[in-house]
Write a protein that holds these residues in place. Sequence first.
Motif, PDB file in Angstrom:
ATOM      1  N   ASN A 568    -101.415-144.555  -5.520  1.00 26.29           N
ATOM      2  CA  ASN A 568    -100.390-144.450  -4.476  1.00 26.29           C
ATOM      3  C   ASN A 568     -99.933-143.016  -4.296  1.00 26.29           C
ATOM      4  N   ALA A 569     -99.726-142.304  -5.452  1.00 27.39           N
ATOM      5  CA  ALA A 569     -99.233-140.927  -5.393  1.00 27.39           C
ATOM      6  C   ALA A 569    -100.241-140.039  -4.672  1.00 27.39           C
ATOM      7  N   ALA A 572    -100.252-140.670  -1.036  1.00 31.26           N
ATOM      8  CA  ALA A 572     -99.068-140.158  -0.331  1.00 31.26           C
ATOM      9  C   ALA A 572     -99.219-138.677  -0.003  1.00 31.26           C
ATOM     10  N   GLY A 602     -92.949-139.006   0.406  1.00 32.40           N
ATOM     11  CA  GLY A 602     -91.736-139.672  -0.080  1.00 32.40           C
ATOM     12  C   GLY A 602     -91.573-141.044   0.564  1.00 32.40           C
ATOM     13  N   ILE A 603     -90.570-141.745   0.128  1.00 31.89           N
ATOM     14  CA  ILE A 603     -90.337-143.103   0.653  1.00 31.89           C
ATOM     15  C   ILE A 603     -89.014-143.083   1.429  1.00 31.89           C
ATOM     16  N   ILE A 611     -90.299-151.910  -1.501  1.00 34.66           N
ATOM     17  CA  ILE A 611     -91.665-151.534  -1.903  1.00 34.66           C
ATOM     18  C   ILE A 611     -92.229-152.378  -3.036  1.00 34.66           C
ATOM     19  N   PHE A 616     -95.719-155.988   0.981  1.00 36.06           N
ATOM     20  CA  PHE A 616     -95.098-154.912   1.760  1.00 36.06           C
ATOM     21  C   PHE A 616     -96.019-153.691   1.671  1.00 36.06           C
ATOM     22  N   THR A 617     -96.416-153.221   2.847  1.00 29.20           N
ATOM     23  CA  THR A 617     -97.292-152.047   2.865  1.00 29.20           C
ATOM     24  C   THR A 617     -97.083-151.276   4.154  1.00 29.20           C
ATOM     25  N   LYS A 619     -99.583-149.007   4.776  1.00 27.22           N
ATOM     26  CA  LYS A 619    -100.936-148.455   4.959  1.00 27.22           C
ATOM     27  C   LYS A 619    -101.784-149.435   5.771  1.00 27.22           C
ATOM     28  N   GLY A 622    -103.958-151.212   3.302  1.00 27.34           N
ATOM     29  CA  GLY A 622    -103.262-151.688   2.087  1.00 27.34           C
ATOM     30  C   GLY A 622    -102.999-153.183   2.157  1.00 27.34           C
ATOM     31  N   ASN A 623    -102.784-153.769   0.945  1.00 28.69           N
ATOM     32  CA  ASN A 623    -102.436-155.193   0.955  1.00 28.69           C
ATOM     33  C   ASN A 623    -101.014-155.439   0.432  1.00 28.69           C
ATOM     34  N   GLY A 626    -100.062-153.910  -4.865  1.00 23.06           N
ATOM     35  CA  GLY A 626    -100.131-152.987  -6.014  1.00 23.06           C
ATOM     36  C   GLY A 626     -98.817-152.876  -6.759  1.00 23.06           C
ATOM     37  N   SER A 628     -96.004-154.676  -6.457  1.00 21.22           N
ATOM     38  CA  SER A 628     -95.394-155.935  -6.901  1.00 21.22           C
ATOM     39  C   SER A 628     -96.086-156.440  -8.161  1.00 21.22           C
TER      40      SER A 628
HETATM   41  P1  ADP Z   1    -100.555-150.697  -0.855  1.00 21.91           P
HETATM   42  O1  ADP Z   1    -100.841-149.450  -1.643  1.00 21.91           O
HETATM   43  O2  ADP Z   1    -101.646-151.567  -0.717  1.00 21.91           O
HETATM   44  O3  ADP Z   1     -99.806-150.389   0.442  1.00 21.91           O
HETATM   45  P2  ADP Z   1     -98.512-151.018  -2.841  1.00 21.91           P
HETATM   46  O4  ADP Z   1     -97.716-152.152  -3.281  1.00 21.91           O
HETATM   47  O5  ADP Z   1     -99.192-150.225  -3.856  1.00 21.91           O
HETATM   48  O6  ADP Z   1     -99.443-151.488  -1.686  1.00 21.91           O
HETATM   49  O7  ADP Z   1     -97.519-150.018  -2.128  1.00 21.91           O
HETATM   50  C1  ADP Z   1     -96.664-150.479  -1.219  1.00 21.91           C
HETATM   51  C2  ADP Z   1     -96.201-149.366  -0.328  1.00 21.91           C
HETATM   52  O8  ADP Z   1     -95.370-148.477  -1.070  1.00 21.91           O
HETATM   53  C3  ADP Z   1     -97.192-148.473   0.229  1.00 21.91           C
HETATM   54  O9  ADP Z   1     -97.759-148.997   1.409  1.00 21.91           O
HETATM   55  C4  ADP Z   1     -96.465-147.195   0.505  1.00 21.91           C
HETATM   56  O10 ADP Z   1     -95.837-147.257   1.764  1.00 21.91           O
HETATM   57  C5  ADP Z   1     -95.434-147.193  -0.544  1.00 21.91           C
HETATM   58  N1  ADP Z   1     -95.793-146.273  -1.624  1.00 21.91           N
HETATM   59  C6  ADP Z   1     -96.224-146.621  -2.834  1.00 21.91           C
HETATM   60  N2  ADP Z   1     -96.379-145.520  -3.597  1.00 21.91           N
HETATM   61  C7  ADP Z   1     -96.004-144.451  -2.859  1.00 21.91           C
HETATM   62  C8  ADP Z   1     -95.965-143.032  -3.065  1.00 21.91           C
HETATM   63  N3  ADP Z   1     -96.315-142.428  -4.272  1.00 21.91           N
HETATM   64  N4  ADP Z   1     -95.527-142.247  -2.057  1.00 21.91           N
HETATM   65  C9  ADP Z   1     -95.157-142.823  -0.856  1.00 21.91           C
HETATM   66  N5  ADP Z   1     -95.196-144.125  -0.594  1.00 21.91           N
HETATM   67  C10 ADP Z   1     -95.617-144.961  -1.574  1.00 21.91           C
END
Ligand code: ADP
Length: 664
Positions: A568-569, A572, A602-603, A611, A616-617, A619, A622-623, A626, A628
């Motif tokens: 994820n990092a 991002a 960032g979020i 998140i 919740f995604t 991307k 994305g599904n 990850g 959760s």
């Molecule tokens: P996915 O990666 O399939 O979208 P995750 O549960 O891993 O599902 O992540 C959910 C959401 O959290 C991501 O879609 C993203 O928007 C946000 N996210 C997770 N990690 C980060 C990060 N390091 N920086 C920014 N957004 C993040």
Amino acid sequence: MPAPRFSIRLKLTIGSLLPLFVAILFCSLTGIYIITNRINVLAQEKVRTDLNSAREVYSNEIGHIRDVVRFSANMPFAAEAVSAGDRRAIAPFLTTLRHDEQLDLLTAVDHRGRVLFRAGNPDVFGDPLDQDPPVTRALRGEVTAGSVIYQPDRLLLEGKELADRAVIKVISTERAKPGAKKSERSGMLLVASAPLRNRSGLIVGALYGGVLLNGNNAVVDRIKKIVYEGVQFKGQDVGTATIFLDDTRISTNVQTRDGKRAIGTRLSAEVYNRVILNREKWVDRAFVVNDWYFSAYEPILDLDGKVIGSLYVGMREQPNTALKKRVNLIFGSVLLVGSMFGLAVSGFTGSHLSRPIRELQRLVQRFSNGERDLRIETESGDEIGELAREFNTMTGTLRQREEAISELNRSLELKVLERTAELEAKNELLVKTQGELVKAEKLAAVGELAAGVAHEINNPMAIIRGNAEVLLIDLPPGNPNREEAEIIAQQVGRVEGIVGNLLSFARQQRKALRRVDIDRILEEILRQVGHQVSLEGIELRRQFSIGTTGIEGDENQLRQVFTNLIVNAVQAMEQGGTLTVRTARDHQAGTCLVEVGDTGKGIPPEQLKDIFTPFFTTKQTGNGLGLSVSYGIVENHGGTITVSNPPEGGSLFVVTLPPGQATA
Ligand code: ADP
């Protein structure tokens, strides 16, 4: 109703002044009583002696007439003339004598009592006077003098002018005895008689003379002059004298309101009864004509001892009343001056005594208004000084107690604050726990669903995959349909990935526990992650400090957690950046800390709460499982996972794991 408020000063003033005032008042009243009483007694005594003097003067008058008559009767020539019945011889002698001695009547009678010659009325003679007491006595050889009453006809014999002079108009007076006559026609006279003897001593006749007292004020005026010496008060004579015939004033210097002699006015019935009827003296106050007098009366007796009138002297009360007033004034002034002096002294004493009390009252008021450090300075050794010292002690003690109480209050407040903070913390924990519980329940439900779905999808997928692989074997490279078969195989792979994730999400409660070297797992992930995502433009920073001991946990599950965070990092940071992975151990608690930070986009704050929610995604590919799944694993290991947006940008995920797992 509130009790009336009197100051101490007033009470002291009244307390000290009242006895003084009462004492002075008592002395004054006693003094006034004694003095006025004494004045009255003295005045009465004086009047009593004045009456004696008046009697003396009255008797002197009689004596004078007696001397004149006796002296004349002793003249041989008078006896010879009477003896010879020679009127002409005796006439000049008696006429001259009567005139010289101012007698109203001077008469010679022969030895049988017949009138020979009347100097007062020469025309009437020869009438018998043998029933007339002075004449009879003289013919018996006695020299007689005294007061007598002549009836009107008797007076007429002595002369019409004398009878007329005797008439007195009686003025009715309120207090007089009832039944007054209109006028008094009888006359009261001072008379004297003496025998006339010839050379051989035989009584040849008698001589008698006298003065009429009716309307004749010579005697009373002489009494006034001798007894009272003309003493006046406010232009009026103080002393008075009166001769009464029966109860009528026939000779007086008592004046009526219009300043005339009060001749004809009458004696009060009370005095009449005492003096005339009872023949007693009267010495007392009496209302005479129009004023109050200190009075003295005594009866006037005729030659036979019968009461024919009274002699009166009196002093007007007015001068004495004025004297009494003056005495009252003097005592009143003494009372006033004494009271004023007492008032001044007690006022001064009262204010002197009440000053420290007022000061004390002011301080008590200031004290009750909240002022402290108050002291009353006094050197007085009395009760007030004692009170002031007690006050100082009391304020000191109170101050100490107040300080102790406020100290106690402060510590209580601190304790309350501490307890409140503890409560708040516990409350927060409770809310958080409750939230997590809800979340965990939700995840469990989702997991169950996901496991069911995955299970159902797995079999058809296995068939599709098998058939796709058969197709790929049948289609040699270059076959135009091979590409579709490859896409089928690829998408099946993706669906399997999702299903795998779903299964691991559903199976997360079941852990295969062993020692996990976290630092090592992280190192392996970082080395292999390049296969999953492009690391182009990404700078890697490792800061590992847990060591090989690691923790107890499920290595695969933890590996999945850290992989998710790192992928994820990297994702991002599309434009590149720095990936920092840091581990640390809290030696005291034994917990391990893993931080994954990036410098990416960032979020957004509004998404922070979502998140960790499944699916919740943000991307496109994305599904949303990850984070959760990772959350579920970490929770299942008894740890925590948090996220924040540091001020310098990017995101920071922190995972805390306990050193061991409680056996489930
Ligand atoms: P996915 O990666 O399939 O979208 P995750 O549960 O891993 O599902 O992540 C959910 C959401 O959290 C991501 O879609 C993203 O928007 C946000 N996210 C997770 N990690 C980060 C990060 N390091 N920086 C920014 N957004 C993040």
